[in-house]
Design a protein around this motif. Structure first.
Motif, mmCIF file in Angstrom:
data_model
loop_
_atom_site.group_PDB
_atom_site.id
_atom_site.type_symbol
_atom_site.label_atom_id
_atom_site.label_comp_id
_atom_site.label_asym_id
_atom_site.label_seq_id
_atom_site.Cartn_x
_atom_site.Cartn_y
_atom_site.Cartn_z
ATOM 1 N N PHE A 327 0.819 -1.204 0.000
ATOM 2 C CA PHE A 327 0.000 0.000 0.000
ATOM 3 C C PHE A 327 0.859 1.262 0.000
ATOM 4 O O PHE A 327 2.008 1.243 0.445
ATOM 5 N N ILE A 328 0.267 2.351 -0.475
ATOM 6 C CA ILE A 328 0.950 3.648 -0.542
ATOM 7 C C ILE A 328 1.020 4.285 0.851
ATOM 8 O O ILE A 328 2.011 4.876 1.219
ATOM 9 N N ARG A 329 -0.061 4.139 1.635
ATOM 10 C CA ARG A 329 -0.159 4.795 2.942
ATOM 11 C C ARG A 329 -0.243 3.797 4.097
ATOM 12 O O ARG A 329 -0.860 2.736 3.950
ATOM 13 N N PRO A 330 0.325 4.150 5.280
ATOM 14 C CA PRO A 330 0.212 3.251 6.441
ATOM 15 C C PRO A 330 -1.233 3.097 6.917
ATOM 16 O O PRO A 330 -1.629 2.047 7.396
ATOM 17 N N SER A 331 -2.037 4.180 6.736
ATOM 18 C CA SER A 331 -3.447 4.139 7.167
ATOM 19 C C SER A 331 -4.240 3.125 6.343
ATOM 20 O O SER A 331 -5.134 2.451 6.854
ATOM 21 N N THR A 332 -3.892 3.019 5.024
ATOM 22 C CA THR A 332 -4.578 2.060 4.142
ATOM 23 C C THR A 332 -4.200 0.634 4.530
ATOM 24 O O THR A 332 -5.046 -0.259 4.503
ATOM 25 N N LEU A 333 -2.930 0.437 4.898
ATOM 26 C CA LEU A 333 -2.484 -0.883 5.366
ATOM 27 C C LEU A 333 -3.226 -1.258 6.641
ATOM 28 O O LEU A 333 -3.711 -2.393 6.797
ATOM 29 N N LYS A 334 -3.328 -0.302 7.568
ATOM 30 C CA LYS A 334 -4.026 -0.521 8.846
ATOM 31 C C LYS A 334 -5.482 -0.915 8.598
ATOM 32 O O LYS A 334 -6.013 -1.835 9.230
ATOM 33 N N SER A 335 -6.130 -0.205 7.649
ATOM 34 C CA SER A 335 -7.518 -0.502 7.278
ATOM 35 C C SER A 335 -7.611 -1.893 6.661
ATOM 36 O O SER A 335 -8.526 -2.658 6.957
ATOM 37 N N HIS A 336 -6.641 -2.225 5.787
ATOM 38 C CA HIS A 336 -6.608 -3.531 5.114
ATOM 39 C C HIS A 336 -6.458 -4.675 6.115
ATOM 40 O O HIS A 336 -7.050 -5.748 5.941
ATOM 41 N N MET A 337 -5.654 -4.472 7.148
ATOM 42 C CA MET A 337 -5.388 -5.526 8.147
ATOM 43 C C MET A 337 -6.658 -6.005 8.844
ATOM 44 O O MET A 337 -6.724 -7.150 9.303
ATOM 45 N N THR A 338 -7.681 -5.138 8.902
ATOM 46 C CA THR A 338 -8.942 -5.517 9.552
ATOM 47 C C THR A 338 -9.691 -6.585 8.748
ATOM 48 O O THR A 338 -10.563 -7.263 9.283
ATOM 49 N N ILE A 339 -9.340 -6.720 7.440
ATOM 50 C CA ILE A 339 -9.940 -7.788 6.613
ATOM 51 C C ILE A 339 -9.508 -9.141 7.167
ATOM 52 O O ILE A 339 -10.306 -10.073 7.287
ATOM 53 N N HIS A 340 -8.216 -9.246 7.523
ATOM 54 C CA HIS A 340 -7.669 -10.494 8.064
ATOM 55 C C HIS A 340 -8.134 -10.731 9.505
ATOM 56 O O HIS A 340 -8.430 -11.862 9.891
ATOM 57 N N SER A 341 -8.152 -9.650 10.321
ATOM 58 C CA SER A 341 -8.538 -9.807 11.734
ATOM 59 C C SER A 341 -10.052 -9.870 11.933
ATOM 60 O O SER A 341 -10.521 -10.393 12.935
ATOM 61 N N GLY A 342 -10.802 -9.311 10.938
ATOM 62 C CA GLY A 342 -12.271 -9.287 11.041
ATOM 63 C C GLY A 342 -12.769 -8.253 12.027
ATOM 64 O O GLY A 342 -13.954 -8.202 12.352
ATOM 65 N N GLU A 343 -11.864 -7.397 12.502
ATOM 66 C CA GLU A 343 -12.207 -6.379 13.504
ATOM 67 C C GLU A 343 -13.064 -5.272 12.907
ATOM 68 O O GLU A 343 -12.740 -4.720 11.857
ATOM 69 N N ARG A 344 -14.173 -4.949 13.574
ATOM 70 C CA ARG A 344 -15.084 -3.877 13.149
ATOM 71 C C ARG A 344 -15.544 -3.114 14.398
ATOM 72 O O ARG A 344 -16.657 -3.285 14.880
ATOM 73 N N PRO A 345 -14.648 -2.257 14.942
ATOM 74 C CA PRO A 345 -14.948 -1.618 16.238
ATOM 75 C C PRO A 345 -15.964 -0.485 16.210
ATOM 76 O O PRO A 345 -16.442 -0.058 17.256
ATOM 77 N N TYR A 346 -16.303 0.012 15.002
ATOM 78 C CA TYR A 346 -17.198 1.171 14.913
ATOM 79 C C TYR A 346 -18.615 0.740 14.518
ATOM 80 O O TYR A 346 -18.830 0.274 13.409
ATOM 81 N N LYS A 347 -19.546 0.880 15.472
ATOM 82 C CA LYS A 347 -20.909 0.369 15.274
ATOM 83 C C LYS A 347 -21.925 1.502 15.126
ATOM 84 O O LYS A 347 -21.894 2.492 15.861
ATOM 85 N N CYS A 348 -22.829 1.325 14.145
ATOM 86 C CA CYS A 348 -23.893 2.301 13.904
ATOM 87 C C CYS A 348 -24.995 2.120 14.955
ATOM 88 O O CYS A 348 -25.513 1.015 15.120
ATOM 89 N N THR A 349 -25.337 3.199 15.646
ATOM 90 C CA THR A 349 -26.352 3.141 16.709
ATOM 91 C C THR A 349 -27.773 3.023 16.153
ATOM 92 O O THR A 349 -28.701 2.650 16.869
ATOM 93 N N SER A 350 -27.932 3.339 14.861
ATOM 94 C CA SER A 350 -29.266 3.300 14.245
ATOM 95 C C SER A 350 -29.654 1.910 13.737
ATOM 96 O O SER A 350 -30.769 1.449 13.945
#
Length: 631
Positions: A327-350
């Motif tokens: 990846f070009i950016r570290p933030s994109t790599l960090k976002s990509h890593m959640t595909i492998h970990s399955g982590e989704r910490p941000y939940k919609c209250t609606s």
């Protein structure tokens, strides 16, 4: 005489420090006792020495008796003027023996030397954090006490340091006294100008010992080192998230309290960061000062230009340790890593839907709020994201700067070109774990997975039908509204979607760009070619669980299943008869309205054996069974 002899007969019993005068020892002892005998009559602040009180009183009187002869700037202390004068003469007599850096004050050199020695003698009694200067400790202690004695008379905001207040006041006055001699850009602080100058010089003297990355500021290196140490000392009291900087925590807290202190003077929109407001203002003034020397594209941020340049260089320094993708950016790599970990910490209250990025959640929330802040000046259509508006604007301009080197097809987005290139390369990196089917986009895989899970989160409020994509629901809603915004300029026929109009236009142009390599037959759409190819391969991957019949398309299986379910969603408004296909209903409606699209003289489907003509291909197909001996 002790001044000349360097004799220091007066020793502190608490810390062992020596002095040449008894008065200096007495003054020093107040550090240990905490005694502050001299109080300000205006604000009540106390001091250890009368000279400190005298200096402080100038703040209230506004007196600045010491004036610079070079630029006319005034100061309340002679020592501050002396220090300022070194800016003009560039005198830096105190040099560091370790790194060669020079300073205009011996105290600054002494403070700098602690970076090399690692010495931090001043420790916080509340949290244990250590500092190399007592002034830094004093400033830090205000975090625990919450003390903010310096208040802005314009907006009422308070600060823990007079320098911070002084700096803040330039927002109201618009003063930017420090100007870059190379590009003319002005700054509020000399330190910011110094940092900016490294862009022109390319100097990056601070190097990370772990990964070799270099920085133009020691503070940036210090902040970067926390990535390797995984140090995050600042925690959010609301959600527990930790940060490596207090300023980042402060910005994060605005998510919880909804604070948006920075308001746009042109449109009134508010933001939680000054940098976001600054970026937003460029929409109004159209300023894009950073230009790519290779392709001429302009950007409103140097960071955006830097990121853009990696497209030309092909550089992708951040690599995923799980799948090897770069990846070009570290933030994109960090976002990509959640595909492998399955982590989704941000939940919609609606709706309860979870996301791996806070920005994605923020975008998603706009669906519930129906917020679309970005409007097209040409047609008034609104969008959730600025990227969506940018993409839409190419429809009006007709701009398609990204060209495929294999087939010459042009696109309005680099991402669309990248996606298109996978047709030529055959690359399909995203694989379904349930059925093994591969896709060229992660979004397509995600969409496909809903077939297995049966998830259909988007529901039509008119008929209750559910869909797995918001775009499909939006398209479906036009059935109820009757809206067909996309009109053919050749025959006047209207369509629900632009893609359907595009497909229809090939009837007039006669264009059939997708050719079968086995029989040479050409098609308008790649999906039709793909479906056709199964005739040659004999592949029928979609099997009916009720009768075992197999099909080469999922849509054909879906239609077939209606026979078993007796589902007939398309009803005739004239006689009430129901059908399982919209095309069948359309044909049926001709009975009532008397429409005959193909007259006897225009029966384009002709039998090659007996010469009979038909107005529908299906009728010809049925007729051919007579010759083939099938009833």
């Amino acid at each position: 005489m002790t001044i000349h002899s360097s004799e220091r007969p007066y020793k502190c019993t608490s810390c062992g420090k020596s002095f040449n005068l008894s008065t200096k020892l007495k003054s020093h002892m107040t550090i240990h006792s905490g005694e502050r005998l001299y109080s300000c009559s205006s604000c009540g602040k106390s001091f250890k020495q009368s000279s400190h009180l005298k200096r402080h009183m100038i703040i209230h009187s506004g007196e600045r008796p010491y004036k610079c002869t070079s630029c006319g700037k005034s100061f309340n202390q002679s020592s501050t003027l002396k220090q300022h004068m070194e800016i003009h003469n560039d005198e830096r007599p105190y040099k560091c023996t370790s790194c060669g850096k020079s300073f205009n004050l011996s105290t600054k050199l002494k403070s700098h030397m602690t970076i090399h020695s690692g010495e931090r003698p001043c420790s916080c009694s509340s949290c244990g954090k250590s500092f190399n200067q007592s002034s830094n400790l004093k400033q830090h202690m205000m975090i625990h006490s919450g003390e903010r004695p310096y208040k802005c008379t314009s907006c009422g905001k308070s600060f823990n340091l007079s320098t911070n207040l002084k700096q803040h006041m330039t927002i109201h006055s618009g003063e930017r006294p420090y100007k870059c001699t190379s590009c003319g850009k002005s700054f509020i602080r000399p330190s910011t100008l110094k940092s900016h100058m490294t862009i022109h010089s390319g100097e990056r003297p601070y190097k990370c010992t772990s990964c070799g990355k270099s920085f133009n500021l020691s503070t940036n290196l210090k902040q970067h080192m926390m990535i390797h140490n995984d140090e995050r000392p600042y925690s959010c009291s609301s959600c527990g998230k930790s940060f490596n900087q207090s300023s980042t925590l402060k910005k994060h807290m605005r998510i919880h309290n909804g604070e948006r202190p920075y308001s746009c003077s042109s449109c009134g929109k508010s933001f939680n960061h000054s940098s976001t407001l600054k970026t937003h203002m460029e929409i109004h003034n159209g300023e894009r000062p950073f230009k790519c020397t290779i392709c001429g594209n302009s950007f409103n941020k140097s960071s955006h230009l830097k990121r853009h340049l990696t497209i030309h260089s092909g550089e992708r320094p951040y690599k995923c340790t799980s799948c090897g993708k770069s990846f070009i950016r570290p933030s994109t790599l960090k976002s990509h890593m959640t595909i492998h970990s399955g982590e989704r910490p941000y939940k919609c209250t609606s709706c309860g839907k979870s996301f791996n990025l806070s920005t994605t959640l923020k975008q998603h929330m706009m669906i519930h709020n129906d917020e679309r802040p970005y409007s097209c000046p040409s047609c008034g259509k609104s969008f959730i994201r600025p990227s969506g508006l940018k993409q839409h604007m190419t429809i009006h301009s007709g701009e398609r700067p990204y060209k495929c080197t294999s087939c010459g097809k042009s696109f309005n987005l680099s991402t669309t070109l990248k996606q298109h290139m996978m047709i030529h390369s055959g690359e399909r990196p995203y694989k379904c774990t349930s059925c093994g089917k591969s896709f060229n986009l992660s979004t397509n895989l995600k969409q496909h997975m809903m077939i297995h899970s049966g998830e259909r989160p988007y529901k039509c409020t008119s008929c209750g039908k559910s869909f797995n994509l918001s775009t499909t629901l939006k398209s479906h809603m036009t059935i109820h509204s009757g809206e067909r915004p996309y009109k053919c300029t050749s025959c006047g026929k209207s369509f629900i979607r632009p893609s359907t109009l595009k497909s229809h236009m090939t009837i007039h142009s006669g264009e059939r760009p997708y050719k079968c390599t086995s029989c040479g037959k050409s098609f308008i759409r790649p999906s039709t070619l793909k479906s056709h190819m199964t005739i040659h391969s004999g592949e029928r991957p979609y099997k009916c669980t009720s009768c075992g019949n197999s099909f080469n398309q999922s849509s054909t299986l879906k239609q077939h299943m209606m026979i078993h379910n007796d589902e007939r969603p398309y009803s005739c408004s004239s006689c009430g008869k129901s059908f399982n296909r919209s095309s069948t209903l359309k044909k049926h409606m001709r009975i009532h309205n008397g429409e005959r699209p193909c007259s006897c003289s225009k029966r384009q489907f002709k039998c090659t054996i007996c010469g009979n003509s038909f107005n529908q291909s299906s009728h010809l197909k049925r007729h051919m069974m007579i010759h083939n001996g099938r009833s």
